[in-house]
Design a protein around this motif. Sequence first.
Motif, PDB file in Angstrom:
ATOM      1  N   GLY A 154       0.824  -1.207   0.000  1.00 55.70           N
ATOM      2  CA  GLY A 154       0.000   0.000   0.000  1.00 55.70           C
ATOM      3  C   GLY A 154       0.857   1.255   0.000  1.00 55.70           C
ATOM      4  N   THR A 155       1.981   1.202   0.693  1.00 52.06           N
ATOM      5  CA  THR A 155       2.915   2.337   0.675  1.00 52.06           C
ATOM      6  C   THR A 155       3.445   2.556  -0.741  1.00 52.06           C
ATOM      7  OG1 THR A 155       3.557   1.850   2.948  1.00 52.06           O
ATOM      8  CG2 THR A 155       5.056   3.224   1.682  1.00 52.06           C
ATOM      9  N   HIS A 156       3.737   1.480  -1.435  1.00 48.76           N
ATOM     10  CA  HIS A 156       4.201   1.604  -2.818  1.00 48.76           C
ATOM     11  C   HIS A 156       3.115   2.232  -3.695  1.00 48.76           C
ATOM     12  CE1 HIS A 156       7.266  -1.081  -1.338  1.00 48.76           C
ATOM     13  NE2 HIS A 156       7.905  -1.034  -2.495  1.00 48.76           N
ATOM     14  N   VAL A 157       1.877   1.804  -3.486  1.00 48.38           N
ATOM     15  CA  VAL A 157       0.763   2.355  -4.276  1.00 48.38           C
ATOM     16  C   VAL A 157       0.634   3.853  -4.015  1.00 48.38           C
ATOM     17  CG1 VAL A 157      -1.748   2.303  -4.565  1.00 48.38           C
ATOM     18  CG2 VAL A 157      -0.459   0.160  -4.457  1.00 48.38           C
ATOM     19  N   LEU A 158       0.787   4.256  -2.761  1.00 47.70           N
ATOM     20  CA  LEU A 158       0.725   5.687  -2.437  1.00 47.70           C
ATOM     21  C   LEU A 158       1.855   6.462  -3.123  1.00 47.70           C
ATOM     22  CD1 LEU A 158      -0.252   5.638   1.336  1.00 47.70           C
ATOM     23  CD2 LEU A 158      -1.660   6.388  -0.598  1.00 47.70           C
ATOM     24  N   LEU A 159       3.044   5.895  -3.144  1.00 48.59           N
ATOM     25  CA  LEU A 159       4.159   6.565  -3.818  1.00 48.59           C
ATOM     26  C   LEU A 159       3.896   6.690  -5.313  1.00 48.59           C
ATOM     27  CD1 LEU A 159       7.196   4.947  -1.978  1.00 48.59           C
ATOM     28  CD2 LEU A 159       6.307   7.278  -1.720  1.00 48.59           C
ATOM     29  N   VAL A 160       3.332   5.646  -5.909  1.00 42.59           N
ATOM     30  CA  VAL A 160       3.004   5.708  -7.335  1.00 42.59           C
ATOM     31  C   VAL A 160       1.928   6.771  -7.575  1.00 42.59           C
ATOM     32  CG1 VAL A 160       1.940   4.438  -9.243  1.00 42.59           C
ATOM     33  CG2 VAL A 160       3.710   3.339  -7.845  1.00 42.59           C
ATOM     34  N   ALA A 161       0.911   6.806  -6.716  1.00 41.96           N
ATOM     35  CA  ALA A 161      -0.156   7.802  -6.866  1.00 41.96           C
ATOM     36  C   ALA A 161       0.404   9.217  -6.730  1.00 41.96           C
ATOM     37  CB  ALA A 161      -1.250   7.559  -5.821  1.00 41.96           C
ATOM     38  N   LEU A 162       1.311   9.421  -5.790  1.00 35.79           N
ATOM     39  CA  LEU A 162       1.936  10.734  -5.632  1.00 35.79           C
ATOM     40  C   LEU A 162       2.761  11.098  -6.867  1.00 35.79           C
ATOM     41  CD1 LEU A 162       2.530  13.196  -3.906  1.00 35.79           C
ATOM     42  CD2 LEU A 162       4.415  11.917  -2.848  1.00 35.79           C
ATOM     43  N   ALA A 163       3.489  10.123  -7.387  1.00 33.12           N
ATOM     44  CA  ALA A 163       4.277  10.377  -8.604  1.00 33.12           C
ATOM     45  C   ALA A 163       3.355  10.713  -9.775  1.00 33.12           C
ATOM     46  CB  ALA A 163       5.151   9.168  -8.933  1.00 33.12           C
ATOM     47  N   LEU A 164       2.232  10.020  -9.882  1.00 31.02           N
ATOM     48  CA  LEU A 164       1.280  10.332 -10.960  1.00 31.02           C
ATOM     49  C   LEU A 164       0.710  11.743 -10.793  1.00 31.02           C
ATOM     50  CD1 LEU A 164      -0.530   6.912 -11.382  1.00 31.02           C
ATOM     51  CD2 LEU A 164       0.698   8.165 -13.176  1.00 31.02           C
ATOM     52  N   ALA A 165       0.488  12.158  -9.549  1.00 27.62           N
ATOM     53  CA  ALA A 165      -0.024  13.516  -9.308  1.00 27.62           C
ATOM     54  C   ALA A 165       1.018  14.573  -9.662  1.00 27.62           C
ATOM     55  CB  ALA A 165      -0.455  13.651  -7.849  1.00 27.62           C
ATOM     56  N   LEU A 166       2.287  14.214  -9.554  1.00 25.63           N
ATOM     57  CA  LEU A 166       3.368  15.172  -9.817  1.00 25.63           C
ATOM     58  C   LEU A 166       3.939  15.055 -11.227  1.00 25.63           C
ATOM     59  CD1 LEU A 166       5.340  14.882  -6.448  1.00 25.63           C
ATOM     60  CD2 LEU A 166       3.926  16.811  -7.214  1.00 25.63           C
ATOM     61  N   VAL A 167       3.444  14.122 -12.026  1.00 28.06           N
ATOM     62  CA  VAL A 167       4.077  13.854 -13.317  1.00 28.06           C
ATOM     63  C   VAL A 167       4.065  15.069 -14.247  1.00 28.06           C
ATOM     64  CG1 VAL A 167       2.074  12.908 -14.551  1.00 28.06           C
ATOM     65  CG2 VAL A 167       4.376  12.046 -15.048  1.00 28.06           C
ATOM     66  N   LYS A 168       3.135  15.970 -14.049  1.00 26.09           N
ATOM     67  CA  LYS A 168       3.114  17.160 -14.909  1.00 26.09           C
ATOM     68  C   LYS A 168       4.342  18.045 -14.680  1.00 26.09           C
ATOM     69  CE  LYS A 168       0.224  20.149 -12.027  1.00 26.09           C
ATOM     70  NZ  LYS A 168      -1.031  20.852 -11.921  1.00 26.09           N
ATOM     71  N   TYR A 169       5.036  17.818 -13.598  1.00 24.90           N
ATOM     72  CA  TYR A 169       6.256  18.581 -13.318  1.00 24.90           C
ATOM     73  C   TYR A 169       7.515  17.866 -13.816  1.00 24.90           C
ATOM     74  CZ  TYR A 169       3.212  21.269 -10.310  1.00 24.90           C
ATOM     75  OH  TYR A 169       2.195  22.050  -9.839  1.00 24.90           O
ATOM     76  N   ASN A 170       7.316  16.798 -14.572  1.00 25.27           N
ATOM     77  CA  ASN A 170       8.448  16.035 -15.097  1.00 25.27           C
ATOM     78  C   ASN A 170       9.212  16.877 -16.112  1.00 25.27           C
ATOM     79  OD1 ASN A 170      10.235  14.025 -15.775  1.00 25.27           O
ATOM     80  ND2 ASN A 170       8.784  12.954 -17.096  1.00 25.27           N
ATOM     81  N   ARG A 171      10.457  17.142 -15.833  1.00 25.73           N
ATOM     82  CA  ARG A 171      11.297  17.922 -16.740  1.00 25.73           C
ATOM     83  C   ARG A 171      12.358  17.073 -17.399  1.00 25.73           C
ATOM     84  NH1 ARG A 171      12.612  23.593 -13.676  1.00 25.73           N
ATOM     85  NH2 ARG A 171      10.473  24.202 -13.309  1.00 25.73           N
ATOM     86  N   TRP A 172      12.538  15.860 -16.929  1.00 27.30           N
ATOM     87  CA  TRP A 172      13.650  15.046 -17.408  1.00 27.30           C
ATOM     88  C   TRP A 172      13.137  13.728 -17.958  1.00 27.30           C
ATOM     89  CZ3 TRP A 172      13.711  17.393 -12.520  1.00 27.30           C
ATOM     90  CH2 TRP A 172      14.496  18.542 -12.453  1.00 27.30           C
ATOM     91  N   ALA A 173      12.452  13.777 -19.072  1.00 27.59           N
ATOM     92  CA  ALA A 173      11.935  12.578 -19.709  1.00 27.59           C
ATOM     93  C   ALA A 173      12.714  12.317 -20.993  1.00 27.59           C
ATOM     94  CB  ALA A 173      10.457  12.735 -20.027  1.00 27.59           C
ATOM     95  N   VAL A 174      13.002  11.063 -21.232  1.00 28.24           N
ATOM     96  CA  VAL A 174      13.703  10.687 -22.451  1.00 28.24           C
ATOM     97  C   VAL A 174      12.738  10.719 -23.628  1.00 28.24           C
ATOM     98  CG1 VAL A 174      14.880   8.784 -23.613  1.00 28.24           C
ATOM     99  CG2 VAL A 174      15.402   9.317 -21.237  1.00 28.24           C
ATOM    100  N   ALA A 175      11.569  10.144 -23.444  1.00 26.82           N
ATOM    101  CA  ALA A 175      10.589  10.078 -24.524  1.00 26.82           C
ATOM    102  C   ALA A 175       9.194   9.949 -23.947  1.00 26.82           C
ATOM    103  CB  ALA A 175      10.880   8.872 -25.417  1.00 26.82           C
ATOM    104  N   GLY A 176       8.244  10.468 -24.693  1.00 27.66           N
ATOM    105  CA  GLY A 176       6.848  10.284 -24.344  1.00 27.66           C
ATOM    106  C   GLY A 176       6.437  10.922 -23.042  1.00 27.66           C
ATOM    107  N   ASP A 177       6.889  12.147 -22.789  1.00 26.01           N
ATOM    108  CA  ASP A 177       6.557  12.770 -21.506  1.00 26.01           C
ATOM    109  C   ASP A 177       5.072  13.062 -21.356  1.00 26.01           C
ATOM    110  OD1 ASP A 177       6.688  14.782 -23.406  1.00 26.01           O
ATOM    111  OD2 ASP A 177       7.337  16.284 -21.957  1.00 26.01           O
ATOM    112  N   LYS A 178       4.305  13.006 -22.436  1.00 28.30           N
ATOM    113  CA  LYS A 178       2.852  13.207 -22.340  1.00 28.30           C
ATOM    114  C   LYS A 178       2.130  11.893 -22.072  1.00 28.30           C
ATOM    115  CE  LYS A 178       3.204  17.530 -23.207  1.00 28.30           C
ATOM    116  NZ  LYS A 178       3.336  18.381 -22.056  1.00 28.30           N
ATOM    117  N   LEU A 179       2.835  10.769 -22.210  1.00 28.05           N
ATOM    118  CA  LEU A 179       2.201   9.467 -21.972  1.00 28.05           C
ATOM    119  C   LEU A 179       2.567   8.940 -20.635  1.00 28.05           C
ATOM    120  CD1 LEU A 179       2.576   7.815 -25.448  1.00 28.05           C
ATOM    121  CD2 LEU A 179       0.559   8.841 -24.463  1.00 28.05           C
TER     122      LEU A 179
END
Length: 179
Positions: A154-179
Amino acid sequence: MQERNSPESPFQLDALGASFAFLVLRLWLGARSLLTGLEKFAGTETVQRPLLDEFGEPDISGAMVNVKEKVYGFSHYHGLPEPLYDKFAAEPLMPTWALDLYSGVLGWILLALGVLLLAGALPRLALLASGLVYVSLSVGLVLLNESGGVAWLGTHVLLVALALALVKYNRWAVAGDKL
């Protein structure tokens, strides 16, 4: 240069801080997934080594000792550890064909997701898939009544959910930053 969310937002995020937060989460989740997947290919082999004396040199008797060493290889693959597999196999809600399929692909999926997350490729899809993997693992542990493992996942799921909430702030993507 600090951007702020609109005043209506319940959270005020510093864009650069949010970018760093996402990067740290992405790297942690990626490393976790990659190394967990890699461990699915780990095993032990027994090799003979010369017995060493107190100085770390081979003993003059020429005696050999058996030493177990951790190795990695395709022949050691185990999607689920054998004791856990056996517990699932005894579970009536877990069909054997689904258990075999899941066990056969779990390590490969974890490796692929780890590489995608570490590289920053397709972050939304990789995070979604990671979350679904952790949910699927949780379902299995719920069936076995392993509450500690469920809480850990469940802690892992929360971390993934937090990362998904913050993904719009991703500045360092190799490819497909909109996906």
